[in-house]
Design a protein around this motif. Structure first.
Motif, PDB file in Angstrom:
ATOM      1  N   THR A   9      10.917   8.064  -3.379  1.00 32.33           N
ATOM      2  CA  THR A   9       9.738   7.218  -3.510  1.00 32.33           C
ATOM      3  C   THR A   9       9.762   6.083  -2.597  1.00 32.33           C
ATOM      4  O   THR A   9       8.963   5.752  -1.956  1.00 32.33           O
ATOM      5  CB  THR A   9       9.764   6.924  -5.152  1.00 32.33           C
ATOM      6  OG1 THR A   9       9.435   8.322  -5.845  1.00 32.33           O
ATOM      7  CG2 THR A   9       8.391   6.237  -5.308  1.00 32.33           C
ATOM      8  N   ALA A  32      -2.455  -1.116  -3.021  1.00 33.27           N
ATOM      9  CA  ALA A  32      -3.222   0.091  -3.647  1.00 33.27           C
ATOM     10  C   ALA A  32      -3.390   1.137  -2.368  1.00 33.27           C
ATOM     11  O   ALA A  32      -3.099   2.277  -2.774  1.00 33.27           O
ATOM     12  CB  ALA A  32      -4.573  -0.368  -4.025  1.00 33.27           C
ATOM     13  N   GLU A  33      -3.820   0.799  -1.241  1.00 32.17           N
ATOM     14  CA  GLU A  33      -3.781   1.834  -0.224  1.00 32.17           C
ATOM     15  C   GLU A  33      -2.474   2.156   0.253  1.00 32.17           C
ATOM     16  O   GLU A  33      -2.142   3.496   0.487  1.00 32.17           O
ATOM     17  CB  GLU A  33      -4.379   1.118   0.958  1.00 32.17           C
ATOM     18  CG  GLU A  33      -4.486   2.045   2.051  1.00 32.17           C
ATOM     19  CD  GLU A  33      -5.456   1.780   3.234  1.00 32.17           C
ATOM     20  OE1 GLU A  33      -5.600   2.573   4.282  1.00 32.17           O
ATOM     21  OE2 GLU A  33      -5.775   0.522   3.380  1.00 32.17           O
ATOM     22  N   CYS A  35       0.140   2.754  -1.633  1.00 31.96           N
ATOM     23  CA  CYS A  35       0.615   3.363  -2.799  1.00 31.96           C
ATOM     24  C   CYS A  35      -0.005   4.879  -2.859  1.00 31.96           C
ATOM     25  O   CYS A  35       0.500   6.039  -3.100  1.00 31.96           O
ATOM     26  CB  CYS A  35       0.660   2.715  -4.016  1.00 31.96           C
ATOM     27  SG  CYS A  35       1.682   1.606  -4.233  1.00 31.96           S
ATOM     28  N   LYS A  36      -1.449   4.745  -2.475  1.00 31.67           N
ATOM     29  CA  LYS A  36      -2.301   5.690  -2.482  1.00 31.67           C
ATOM     30  C   LYS A  36      -1.601   6.830  -1.352  1.00 31.67           C
ATOM     31  O   LYS A  36      -1.584   8.061  -1.729  1.00 31.67           O
ATOM     32  CB  LYS A  36      -3.575   5.460  -2.154  1.00 31.67           C
ATOM     33  CG  LYS A  36      -4.570   6.763  -2.243  1.00 31.67           C
ATOM     34  CD  LYS A  36      -5.931   6.322  -2.060  1.00 31.67           C
ATOM     35  CE  LYS A  36      -6.975   7.507  -1.738  1.00 31.67           C
ATOM     36  NZ  LYS A  36      -8.467   7.053  -1.642  1.00 31.67           N
ATOM     37  N   ARG A  37      -1.404   6.337  -0.303  1.00 29.24           N
ATOM     38  CA  ARG A  37      -0.624   6.933   0.949  1.00 29.24           C
ATOM     39  C   ARG A  37       0.502   7.611   0.471  1.00 29.24           C
ATOM     40  O   ARG A  37       0.775   8.863   1.092  1.00 29.24           O
ATOM     41  CB  ARG A  37      -0.716   6.506   2.038  1.00 29.24           C
ATOM     42  CG  ARG A  37      -2.292   5.804   2.619  1.00 29.24           C
ATOM     43  CD  ARG A  37      -2.241   5.508   4.279  1.00 29.24           C
ATOM     44  NE  ARG A  37      -3.338   4.937   4.562  1.00 29.24           N
ATOM     45  CZ  ARG A  37      -3.416   4.607   5.810  1.00 29.24           C
ATOM     46  NH1 ARG A  37      -2.456   4.875   6.664  1.00 29.24           N
ATOM     47  NH2 ARG A  37      -4.516   4.021   6.334  1.00 29.24           N
ATOM     48  N   GLY A  39       1.507   8.382  -2.465  1.00 30.46           N
ATOM     49  CA  GLY A  39       1.485   9.135  -3.519  1.00 30.46           C
ATOM     50  C   GLY A  39       2.554   8.437  -4.722  1.00 30.46           C
ATOM     51  O   GLY A  39       2.946   9.332  -5.513  1.00 30.46           O
ATOM     52  N   ASN A  41       2.788   5.338  -7.851  1.00 29.16           N
ATOM     53  CA  ASN A  41       2.197   4.328  -8.862  1.00 29.16           C
ATOM     54  C   ASN A  41       1.896   3.027  -8.164  1.00 29.16           C
ATOM     55  O   ASN A  41       3.153   2.623  -7.564  1.00 29.16           O
ATOM     56  CB  ASN A  41       2.841   4.318 -10.048  1.00 29.16           C
ATOM     57  CG  ASN A  41       2.022   3.654 -11.358  1.00 29.16           C
ATOM     58  OD1 ASN A  41       2.116   2.354 -11.140  1.00 29.16           O
ATOM     59  ND2 ASN A  41       1.702   4.434 -12.295  1.00 29.16           N
ATOM     60  N   ILE A  42       0.903   2.346  -8.512  1.00 28.76           N
ATOM     61  CA  ILE A  42       0.997   0.960  -7.846  1.00 28.76           C
ATOM     62  C   ILE A  42       1.850  -0.076  -8.325  1.00 28.76           C
ATOM     63  O   ILE A  42       2.362  -0.873  -7.449  1.00 28.76           O
ATOM     64  CB  ILE A  42      -0.570   0.373  -8.187  1.00 28.76           C
ATOM     65  CG1 ILE A  42      -0.754  -0.725  -7.129  1.00 28.76           C
ATOM     66  CG2 ILE A  42      -0.584   0.048  -9.442  1.00 28.76           C
ATOM     67  CD1 ILE A  42      -2.314  -1.094  -7.147  1.00 28.76           C
TER      68      ILE A  42
END
Length: 213
Positions: A9, A32-33, A35-37, A39, A41-42
């Motif tokens: 992670t 946010a972006e 963590c989205k990329r 995969g 959790n923020i």
């Protein structure tokens, strides 16, 4: 959370952060972006790094370490080799490191220069100062005992500058093609030949200066 999953992670966040910081710089990048990329959790950024600022610093440091691992400063030249060969090793490694599209620390640095945050100043100094000291030592040896520190500093700055700008423009043009902005610079397609040219040019200049001292 298992150690293996935790490590994975963290690495995914670093990789995603590197992409986002290269594309957008620190201020326009969002946790946010990233963590989205990745995969993730923020909340993972705070868990692993403490803050967005600390993540930014660690991302550059991680990218720089990977870059140096791929292209060690000595360029494969022994510490016992003549100073001329050691200088070539330093410059060859620098040219290859900047030109390598897989290394990201230079693009992050570019974004930082364009929109400074001050967050990388100390991190970069701690990494760059020891590298510069080694190159200064080689230049000092080539200039001889009559050279002042000013002579050494100016020579080292001039030599390194000959490598950095053409290689940075090479990366920009490979990425952006004809739309790249900047003064015209010959596209370097043979890194070894370019490194040899810079070394020959630098050694000739150093020899000329040494005769004047």
């Amino acid at each position: 959370m298992s150690r293996k999953k935790s490590h994975t992670t963290r690495e995914k966040i670093l990789s995603a952060a590197c992409d986002v910081f290269v594309e957008k710089g620190f201020r326009d990048a969002t946790v946010a972006e990233i963590c989205k990329r990745a995969g993730a959790n923020i909340s993972a950024v705070n868990y692993y790094f403490g803050s967005k600022e600390a993540l930014y610093q660690e991302t550059w440091h991680h990218s720089f370490a990977e870059s140096m691992k791929a292209h060690p400063q000595d360029g494969g030249v022994s510490a016992d080799a003549p100073a001329e060969e050691r200088l070539r090793g330093h410059l060859k490694a620098l040219v290859e490191r900047i030109a390598d599209e897989s290394t990201r620390d230079f693009f992050i640095s570019q974004m930082e220069v364009a929109n400074p945050t001050g967050l990388l100043e100390e991190v970069m100094r701690l990494e760059f100062d020891p590298l510069r000291d080694k190159t200064l030592a080689v230049v000092r040896e080539l200039l001889g005992p009559d050279a002042t520190e000013r002579h050494v500093d100016f020579c080292e700055t001039g030599i390194i500058s000959m490598c950095i700008y053409p290689m940075m423009m090479r990366r920009v043009r490979l990425r952006h093609g004809a739309t790249a902005i900047g003064p015209p610079v010959a596209f370097v397609d043979d890194l070894g030949a370019f490194a040899d040219h810079v070394v020959a040019f630098a050694l000739a200049g150093i020899a000329a200066l040494r005769r004047q001292l």
